[in-house]
Design a protein around this motif. Structure first.
Motif, mmCIF file in Angstrom:
data_model
loop_
_atom_site.group_PDB
_atom_site.id
_atom_site.type_symbol
_atom_site.label_atom_id
_atom_site.label_comp_id
_atom_site.label_asym_id
_atom_site.label_seq_id
_atom_site.Cartn_x
_atom_site.Cartn_y
_atom_site.Cartn_z
ATOM 1 N N MET A 193 18.066 -10.875 -1.999
ATOM 2 C CA MET A 193 16.338 -10.975 -2.054
ATOM 3 C C MET A 193 16.104 -10.144 -2.704
ATOM 4 S SD MET A 193 14.451 -13.049 0.731
ATOM 5 C CE MET A 193 14.671 -14.780 0.667
ATOM 6 N N SER A 194 15.573 -10.720 -3.461
ATOM 7 C CA SER A 194 14.131 -9.972 -4.940
ATOM 8 C C SER A 194 12.953 -10.083 -4.328
ATOM 9 C CB SER A 194 15.036 -10.252 -6.136
ATOM 10 O OG SER A 194 14.293 -11.610 -6.631
ATOM 11 N N ARG A 195 11.635 -9.459 -4.762
ATOM 12 C CA ARG A 195 10.591 -9.331 -4.491
ATOM 13 C C ARG A 195 9.647 -10.211 -5.279
ATOM 14 N NH1 ARG A 195 8.911 -3.125 -3.652
ATOM 15 N NH2 ARG A 195 10.230 -2.307 -1.460
ATOM 16 N N PRO A 196 8.673 -10.534 -4.770
ATOM 17 C CA PRO A 196 7.871 -11.366 -6.134
ATOM 18 C C PRO A 196 7.271 -10.021 -6.795
ATOM 19 C CG PRO A 196 7.809 -12.435 -4.037
ATOM 20 C CD PRO A 196 8.319 -11.104 -3.456
ATOM 21 N N ALA A 197 7.314 -10.635 -7.879
ATOM 22 C CA ALA A 197 6.886 -9.441 -9.711
ATOM 23 C C ALA A 197 5.699 -9.502 -8.592
ATOM 24 C CB ALA A 197 7.094 -10.323 -10.193
ATOM 25 N N HIS A 198 5.261 -9.489 -8.484
ATOM 26 C CA HIS A 198 3.172 -9.736 -8.510
ATOM 27 C C HIS A 198 2.859 -8.764 -7.347
ATOM 28 C CE1 HIS A 198 3.747 -13.448 -5.672
ATOM 29 N NE2 HIS A 198 3.091 -13.123 -5.191
ATOM 30 N N ARG A 199 4.274 -8.813 -6.284
ATOM 31 C CA ARG A 199 2.613 -8.151 -5.042
ATOM 32 C C ARG A 199 3.103 -6.221 -5.589
ATOM 33 N NH1 ARG A 199 6.598 -9.155 0.161
ATOM 34 N NH2 ARG A 199 4.275 -7.655 0.852
ATOM 35 N N ARG A 200 2.524 -5.889 -6.035
ATOM 36 C CA ARG A 200 2.268 -4.563 -5.470
ATOM 37 C C ARG A 200 3.451 -3.323 -4.206
ATOM 38 N NH1 ARG A 200 -3.067 -1.646 -6.756
ATOM 39 N NH2 ARG A 200 -2.046 0.086 -6.617
ATOM 40 N N PRO A 201 4.098 -2.386 -4.152
ATOM 41 C CA PRO A 201 4.397 -2.175 -3.535
ATOM 42 C C PRO A 201 3.378 -1.870 -1.811
ATOM 43 C CG PRO A 201 4.404 -0.924 -4.590
ATOM 44 C CD PRO A 201 4.485 -2.179 -5.460
ATOM 45 N N GLU A 202 3.652 -1.523 -0.952
ATOM 46 C CA GLU A 202 2.966 -1.009 0.215
ATOM 47 C C GLU A 202 3.223 0.322 0.794
ATOM 48 O OE1 GLU A 202 2.534 -3.770 4.257
ATOM 49 O OE2 GLU A 202 2.876 -5.120 2.869
ATOM 50 N N TYR A 203 1.768 1.562 0.981
ATOM 51 C CA TYR A 203 1.522 2.714 1.005
ATOM 52 C C TYR A 203 1.438 3.005 2.272
ATOM 53 C CZ TYR A 203 3.181 3.208 -4.185
ATOM 54 O OH TYR A 203 3.287 2.745 -5.551
ATOM 55 N N HIS A 204 2.245 3.285 2.743
ATOM 56 C CA HIS A 204 1.682 3.422 4.088
ATOM 57 C C HIS A 204 1.030 5.004 4.462
ATOM 58 C CE1 HIS A 204 3.425 -0.490 5.955
ATOM 59 N NE2 HIS A 204 4.165 -0.113 5.181
ATOM 60 N N LYS A 205 0.411 4.977 5.210
ATOM 61 C CA LYS A 205 -0.948 6.537 5.154
ATOM 62 C C LYS A 205 -0.456 6.549 6.865
ATOM 63 C CE LYS A 205 -4.495 6.501 1.806
ATOM 64 N NZ LYS A 205 -5.817 6.559 1.611
ATOM 65 N N ILE A 206 -0.150 8.243 7.177
ATOM 66 C CA ILE A 206 0.133 8.405 8.299
ATOM 67 C C ILE A 206 -1.791 9.241 8.433
ATOM 68 C CG2 ILE A 206 2.247 8.837 7.689
ATOM 69 C CD1 ILE A 206 2.076 12.076 8.503
ATOM 70 N N ASN A 207 -1.860 9.307 9.985
ATOM 71 C CA ASN A 207 -2.764 9.222 9.989
ATOM 72 C C ASN A 207 -2.584 11.095 10.291
ATOM 73 O OD1 ASN A 207 -4.891 11.188 12.479
ATOM 74 N ND2 ASN A 207 -5.090 9.371 13.129
ATOM 75 N N LYS A 208 -4.428 11.603 8.896
ATOM 76 C CA LYS A 208 -4.210 12.930 8.988
ATOM 77 C C LYS A 208 -4.182 13.909 9.815
ATOM 78 C CE LYS A 208 -8.101 15.395 7.683
ATOM 79 N NZ LYS A 208 -9.422 15.485 8.049
ATOM 80 N N ASP A 209 -4.759 13.581 10.902
ATOM 81 C CA ASP A 209 -4.780 14.431 12.311
ATOM 82 C C ASP A 209 -3.337 14.590 12.626
ATOM 83 O OD1 ASP A 209 -7.305 15.209 12.775
ATOM 84 O OD2 ASP A 209 -7.715 13.446 14.062
ATOM 85 N N LEU A 210 -2.264 13.403 12.920
ATOM 86 C CA LEU A 210 -1.037 13.809 13.223
ATOM 87 C C LEU A 210 -0.466 14.531 11.791
ATOM 88 C CD1 LEU A 210 1.305 13.059 14.988
ATOM 89 C CD2 LEU A 210 1.227 10.725 13.274
ATOM 90 N N PHE A 211 -0.403 14.416 10.841
ATOM 91 C CA PHE A 211 0.053 15.304 9.957
ATOM 92 C C PHE A 211 -0.324 16.947 10.320
ATOM 93 C CE2 PHE A 211 -0.407 17.757 6.063
ATOM 94 C CZ PHE A 211 1.375 17.659 5.707
ATOM 95 N N VAL A 212 -1.554 16.612 10.524
ATOM 96 C CA VAL A 212 -2.341 18.604 10.330
ATOM 97 C C VAL A 212 -1.133 19.097 11.560
ATOM 98 C CG1 VAL A 212 -4.219 20.193 11.109
ATOM 99 C CG2 VAL A 212 -4.029 17.855 9.229
#
Length: 181
Positions: free
Chosen positions: A1-20
């Motif tokens: 199954m392919s993605r629709p061409a008009h959708r942009r990939p989602e970028y998930h951000k992690i919580n900065k405090d969790l990363f630190v």
């Protein structure tokens, strides 16, 4: 199954405090695993290098930066775009030599040390944020630039600022790496 061409990939951000906090736990574990600060520094640099070699693709795809024509332009892109994109800060850039191959990134605020008051006792030569040097070095190498990246000053060591030095050593021959059509 392919993605629709008009959708942009989602970028998930992690919580900065969790990363630190996670990064702090990683450095603490490395300090337990290795007796010498030099070994911890090398490991953090090696980890950062691996991250940098992969992160450069994401950076180039998301930032839409154009080809740079000077080392100053490259260093400005690192400071104004990459640091802002991934760490939420914009370091200032200074040129350190007349041949314009050595630069400093001066960080007024370093998010990786937000919850760190001082280096652990007996760890005076530890470069706590050496991961950043490895990331920069790895990313530059993926765009055919060899550089020496080191911490010149560190607030955790009592300096007035945190300063990362970037010295461009050479450009790799791009023709070797191009695909033959």
């Amino acid at each position: 199954m392919s993605r629709p061409a008009h959708r942009r990939p989602e970028y998930h951000k992690i919580n900065k405090d969790l990363f630190v906090l996670t990064y702090g736990a990683l450095v603490a574990q490395l300090c337990k695993d290795y007796e010498k600060d030099e070994d911890v520094n090398k490991y953090l640099d090696k980890m950062g290098y691996g991250i940098g070699t992969r992160l450069v693709e994401d950076f180039l795809a998301r930032s839409c930066v154009r080809r740079c024509h000077s080392y100053l332009e490259i260093t400005d892109i690192i400071a104004q775009v990459a640091f802002k994109m991934y760490l939420g800060i914009t370091p200032s850039v200074t040129c350190n030599n007349s041949s314009r191959t050595a630069f400093s990134l001066i960080l007024d605020k370093n998010p990786l040390v937000e919850f760190v008051e001082e280096l652990p006792a007996g760890r005076s030569s530890l470069c706590y944020c050496n991961l950043l040097c490895g990331i920069i070095r790895g990313a530059l190498e993926m765009v055919h630039l060899v550089a020496d990246v080191t911490f010149l000053q560190d607030r955790l060591k009592g300096d007035s600022v945190t300063e990362i030095g970037i010295t461009f050593l050479k450009k790799l021959d791009e023709k070797k790496y191009r695909r033959k059509k």
